[in-house]
Design a protein around this motif. Structure first.
Motif, PDB file in Angstrom:
ATOM      1  N   SER A 141       6.203  42.766  65.048  1.00  0.00           N
ATOM      2  CA  SER A 141       7.334  43.103  65.927  1.00  0.00           C
ATOM      3  C   SER A 141       8.213  44.203  65.335  1.00  0.00           C
ATOM      4  N   SER A 142       8.058  44.478  64.058  1.00  0.00           N
ATOM      5  CA  SER A 142       8.873  45.552  63.475  1.00  0.00           C
ATOM      6  C   SER A 142       8.219  46.913  63.678  1.00  0.00           C
ATOM      7  N   ASN A 143       7.037  46.930  64.287  1.00  0.00           N
ATOM      8  CA  ASN A 143       6.407  48.202  64.661  1.00  0.00           C
ATOM      9  C   ASN A 143       6.760  48.482  66.109  1.00  0.00           C
ATOM     10  N   ILE A 144       7.180  49.696  66.376  1.00  0.00           N
ATOM     11  CA  ILE A 144       7.605  49.990  67.742  1.00  0.00           C
ATOM     12  C   ILE A 144       6.426  50.445  68.598  1.00  0.00           C
ATOM     13  N   CYS A 145       6.281  49.795  69.745  1.00  0.00           N
ATOM     14  CA  CYS A 145       5.336  50.253  70.760  1.00  0.00           C
ATOM     15  C   CYS A 145       6.136  50.480  72.038  1.00  0.00           C
ATOM     16  N   ARG A 146       6.088  51.685  72.572  1.00  0.00           N
ATOM     17  CA  ARG A 146       6.859  51.963  73.775  1.00  0.00           C
ATOM     18  C   ARG A 146       6.046  51.681  75.028  1.00  0.00           C
TER      19      ARG A 146
ATOM     20  N   CYS B  13      12.163  43.784  57.711  1.00  0.00           N
ATOM     21  CA  CYS B  13      10.953  43.174  58.282  1.00  0.00           C
ATOM     22  C   CYS B  13       9.986  42.910  57.139  1.00  0.00           C
ATOM     23  N   GLU B  14       8.901  42.185  57.421  1.00  0.00           N
ATOM     24  CA  GLU B  14       7.970  41.814  56.352  1.00  0.00           C
ATOM     25  C   GLU B  14       7.463  43.033  55.585  1.00  0.00           C
ATOM     26  N   THR B  15       7.046  44.072  56.301  1.00  0.00           N
ATOM     27  CA  THR B  15       6.485  45.247  55.621  1.00  0.00           C
ATOM     28  C   THR B  15       7.510  45.850  54.663  1.00  0.00           C
ATOM     29  N   LEU B  16       8.755  45.977  55.100  1.00  0.00           N
ATOM     30  CA  LEU B  16       9.775  46.553  54.215  1.00  0.00           C
ATOM     31  C   LEU B  16      10.178  45.579  53.111  1.00  0.00           C
ATOM     32  N   GLN B  17      10.125  44.281  53.397  1.00  0.00           N
ATOM     33  CA  GLN B  17      10.429  43.291  52.347  1.00  0.00           C
ATOM     34  C   GLN B  17       9.420  43.373  51.208  1.00  0.00           C
ATOM     35  N   MET B  18       8.195  43.793  51.529  1.00  0.00           N
ATOM     36  CA  MET B  18       7.166  43.859  50.489  1.00  0.00           C
ATOM     37  C   MET B  18       7.331  45.097  49.623  1.00  0.00           C
ATOM     38  N   ARG B  19       8.106  46.047  50.052  1.00  0.00           N
ATOM     39  CA  ARG B  19       8.348  47.266  49.276  1.00  0.00           C
ATOM     40  C   ARG B  19       9.767  47.251  48.691  1.00  0.00           C
TER      41      ARG B  19
ATOM     42  N   GLY C 142      16.108  42.186  67.345  1.00  0.00           N
ATOM     43  CA  GLY C 142      15.790  40.958  66.631  1.00  0.00           C
ATOM     44  C   GLY C 142      14.891  41.163  65.442  1.00  0.00           C
ATOM     45  N   SER C 143      13.906  42.071  65.587  1.00  0.00           N
ATOM     46  CA  SER C 143      12.856  42.131  64.581  1.00  0.00           C
ATOM     47  C   SER C 143      13.258  42.895  63.338  1.00  0.00           C
ATOM     48  N   ILE C 144      14.066  43.906  63.458  1.00  0.00           N
ATOM     49  CA  ILE C 144      14.396  44.739  62.299  1.00  0.00           C
ATOM     50  C   ILE C 144      15.714  45.439  62.559  1.00  0.00           C
ATOM     51  N   ASP C 145      16.724  45.065  61.832  1.00  0.00           N
ATOM     52  CA  ASP C 145      18.038  45.669  62.057  1.00  0.00           C
ATOM     53  C   ASP C 145      18.985  45.297  60.929  1.00  0.00           C
ATOM     54  N   TYR C 146      19.867  46.198  60.599  1.00  0.00           N
ATOM     55  CA  TYR C 146      20.921  45.878  59.635  1.00  0.00           C
ATOM     56  C   TYR C 146      21.910  44.904  60.275  1.00  0.00           C
TER      57      TYR C 146
ATOM     58  N   SER D 192       9.961  58.811  60.855  1.00  0.00           N
ATOM     59  CA  SER D 192      10.020  59.371  59.498  1.00  0.00           C
ATOM     60  C   SER D 192      11.100  58.731  58.629  1.00  0.00           C
ATOM     61  N   LEU D 193      11.686  57.628  59.102  1.00  0.00           N
ATOM     62  CA  LEU D 193      12.791  56.991  58.367  1.00  0.00           C
ATOM     63  C   LEU D 193      12.523  55.510  58.100  1.00  0.00           C
ATOM     64  N   GLY D 194      11.300  55.076  58.282  1.00  0.00           N
ATOM     65  CA  GLY D 194      10.981  53.676  57.979  1.00  0.00           C
ATOM     66  C   GLY D 194      11.262  52.690  59.093  1.00  0.00           C
ATOM     67  N   SER D 195      11.661  53.174  60.271  1.00  0.00           N
ATOM     68  CA  SER D 195      12.089  52.243  61.319  1.00  0.00           C
ATOM     69  C   SER D 195      10.987  51.814  62.287  1.00  0.00           C
ATOM     70  N   CYS D 196       9.899  52.599  62.400  1.00  0.00           N
ATOM     71  CA  CYS D 196       8.996  52.351  63.529  1.00  0.00           C
ATOM     72  C   CYS D 196       7.629  51.798  63.156  1.00  0.00           C
ATOM     73  N   GLY D 197       7.162  52.058  61.950  1.00  0.00           N
ATOM     74  CA  GLY D 197       5.884  51.497  61.492  1.00  0.00           C
ATOM     75  C   GLY D 197       4.648  52.271  61.901  1.00  0.00           C
ATOM     76  N   SER D 198       4.788  53.407  62.591  1.00  0.00           N
ATOM     77  CA  SER D 198       3.583  54.113  63.049  1.00  0.00           C
ATOM     78  C   SER D 198       2.816  54.764  61.893  1.00  0.00           C
ATOM     79  N   CYS D 199       3.456  54.862  60.723  1.00  0.00           N
ATOM     80  CA  CYS D 199       2.824  55.512  59.562  1.00  0.00           C
ATOM     81  C   CYS D 199       2.237  54.492  58.598  1.00  0.00           C
ATOM     82  N   THR D 200       2.139  53.223  59.027  1.00  0.00           N
ATOM     83  CA  THR D 200       1.726  52.151  58.108  1.00  0.00           C
ATOM     84  C   THR D 200       0.301  52.348  57.587  1.00  0.00           C
ATOM     85  N   VAL D 201       0.138  52.240  56.283  1.00  0.00           N
ATOM     86  CA  VAL D 201      -1.189  52.221  55.639  1.00  0.00           C
ATOM     87  C   VAL D 201      -1.162  51.087  54.616  1.00  0.00           C
ATOM     88  N   LEU D 202      -2.310  50.784  54.025  1.00  0.00           N
ATOM     89  CA  LEU D 202      -2.320  49.734  53.006  1.00  0.00           C
ATOM     90  C   LEU D 202      -2.270  50.355  51.613  1.00  0.00           C
TER      91      LEU D 202
END
Ligand code: FAD
Ligand code: FES
Ligand code: FES
Lengths: 315, 156
Positions: free
Chosen positions: B132-137, A103-109, A228-232, B43-53
């Motif tokens: 969309s790569s951030n998970i909201c349940r 995803c964009e955030t991971l692409q930037m890192r 769709g948004s983020i997956d291997y 804690s594995l980079g999949s959900c985005g809840s820990c996002t900071v700048l």
């Protein structure tokens, strides 16, 4: 999730990175963006004594044009590469695979070096230590069996990098530097074909650069994912057409990406390659979709990507 | 094990710390600095809840070692308000009802802030792509997208 204990060293030059690696007798990992490595460490799949941060090495960061090639430093992020005009204009297949990565955030890192050198994955491998201990260690963890295929002789983990196959279709090369010197090899030669040790790059060697020929090409990338948004990629297909011939890269099934060549681009050739890639694909039950479906999708995606290119190629 | 000295600028305040070499930025923020806005979920980079700048760019702080960010600037949700006033994104999230349980909210807002930093007027498609790569349940995303649209209009 807490990380295991290790030391942290920051290297300023390639020489320094190699030096630290040997000081720790190879019980070390290079760290670029960390988006592949850190989850593996959290799962205790490796317990290095030291993590060597290579992001501070200036010469590994640059993207330059030289003699008809784009010279890409491995520490360039996927997002930077995606924004490179030469890639946008001339290499649509690579542009699309970069855009389709995570995803964009991971692409930037995440960096292109780390992306190529990412470890292979398996439903039975990318799991916590407790889970894996209960199940019993497989080949890739140093055990004596495969936990997916009964009586398997080798590891069936999948290489899930999105960009190595595109790089293969555009004839990219990799520069490797190690204690004994430097060499330049085709990207496909980076892969050993063995899921346990997926790379031919020796421990401690550093990917120093990627050389991408800048020719006019047509192309596209397509991946099969559940999310769709983020997956291997559960299957990924890269196609580049240049001067009337084409190359097809297939990723996501088995321990290394494969590349195929079409001398001419016509329906018969496309069907032949789709059939051949279907035959070669040997998926097993180690990803979230069934092997039969993933196998079938190899041929489907190849044909679909060629159709898309015919219609202009955009996603 | 030896600790590592780092100096980081967190929400416009220069902070000197001694951290563990294997400490994540998320742990430093939450456990040393009591900035608990960034959340740990996968804690594995999949959900985005820990996002900071990190220097204005969104990152997943659960994947970053604090020693890596020595010398850098970090902005967390706690640092978004200016002169005691909430950021337009925070206001829009409240106004549009883009928050239900709230666990994803700070990650969503920081991801959106990262987007607005690089693209002042994102289209709806660009907003969706970014968050969309951030998970909201809870929310189903619709209200979140509307909130980001609203904030970008207000900020224009
Ligand atoms: C939620 C999530 C989703 C993801 N989805 C995708 C996806 O869809 N497609 C995809 O391809 N990837 C995906 N990834 C994996 C990863 O984000 C990318 O592959 C990324 O580009 C890795 O780069 P990095 O710089 O973070 O690598 P790192 O984690 O820093 O490194 C990865 C490996 O490469 C080695 N390495 C790094 N640089 C060098 C070098 N110069 N020389 C030698 N070795 C080196 C490291 O030692 C390590 O073993 C995903 C990751 C996450 C967490
Ligand atoms: S907690 Fe960091 S991405 Fe999920
Ligand atoms: S509001 Fe509950 S997870 Fe998003």
């Amino acid at each position: 999730m807490i990380l295991p204990k290790f030391e942290y060293k920051k290297a300023r030059t390639i020489e320094e990175a190699l030096e630290i690696y040997s000081q720790y007798n190879g019980e070390a990992f290079y760290l670029a963006g960390g988006t592949d490595l850190v989850p593996l460490l959290k799962h205790r799949l490796f317990n290095p004594k030291v993590v060597i941060d290579i992001k501070g090495i200036e010469e590994l960061k640059t993207i330059t044009k030289k003699g008809g090639n784009l010279l890409v430093g491995p520490n360039a992020t996927l997002y930077e590469l995606k924004g490179t005009p030469e890639i946008q204009e001339k290499l649509p297949c690579l542009f699309q695979s970069l855009d389709a990565t995570s995803c964009e955030t991971l692409q930037m890192r995440g960096t292109i070096g780390g992306n190529i050198m990412q470890n292979t994955r398996c439903l039975q491998y990318n799991k916590s230590l407790e889970w894996r201990t209960a199940r019993g260690f497989c080949y890739k963890m140093g055990g004596k069996t495969c936990n997916v295929v009964l009586n398997a002789k080798a590891c069936y983990s999948n290489y899930c990098g999105d960009n190595a196959p595109s790089l293969m279709t555009v004839d990219a090369k990799a520069r490797i530097v190690g204690p004994t010197g430097e060499k330049t090899i085709k990207v496909e030669k980076l892969f050993s074909g063995d899921g346990k040790e997926p790379f031919t790059v020796k421990p401690g060697e550093i990917l120093k650069g990627i050389i991408i020929p800048l020719k006019e090409t047509k192309g596209a990338y397509e991946k099969l994912t559940v999310r769709g948004s983020i997956d291997y990629p559960l299957v990924g297909v890269a196609v580049t057409i240049k001067d009337g011939s084409a190359k097809v890269g297939v990723t996501g099934i088995g321990p290394c990406p494969r590349v195929y060549e079409l001398k001419e681009v016509n329906e018969k050739e496309i069907n032949n390659i789709a059939d051949k890639a279907y035959e070669d694909a040997k998926p097993v039950l180690n990803a979230v979709l069934t092997p039969a479906y993933r196998k079938k999708m190899v041929g489907v995606l190849i044909k679909r990507v060629f159709k898309r290119i015919e219609k202009g190629g955009s996603r | 094990m030896k600790t590592v000295k780092v100096t980081i600028n967190v929400n416009n305040e220069k902070i000197k710390l001694q951290v563990k070499p294997y400490e994540t930025l998320l742990e430093t923020l939450r456990e040393r600095l009591a900035l608990t806005g960034a959340k740990e979920a996968c804690s594995l980079g999949s959900c985005g809840s820990c996002t900071v700048l990190l220097n204005g760019t969104p990152v997943r702080s659960c994947l970053i070692l604090t020693p890596e960010v020595d010398g850098a600037s970090i902005t967390t949700i706690e640092g978004l308000k200016e002169d005691g006033k909430l950021h337009p994104l925070q206001e829009a999230f409240m106004e549009k009802g883009a928050v239900q349980c709230g666990f994803c909210t700070s990650g969503m807002i920081m991801t959106a802030k990262g987007l607005l930093n690089r693209n002042k007027k994102p289209s709806r498609a660009e907003i969706i792509k970014s968050i969309s790569s951030n998970i909201c349940r809870c929310t189903g995303y619709k209200k979140i997208v509307e909130a980001v649209e609203e904030a970008s209009k207000k900020m224009a």
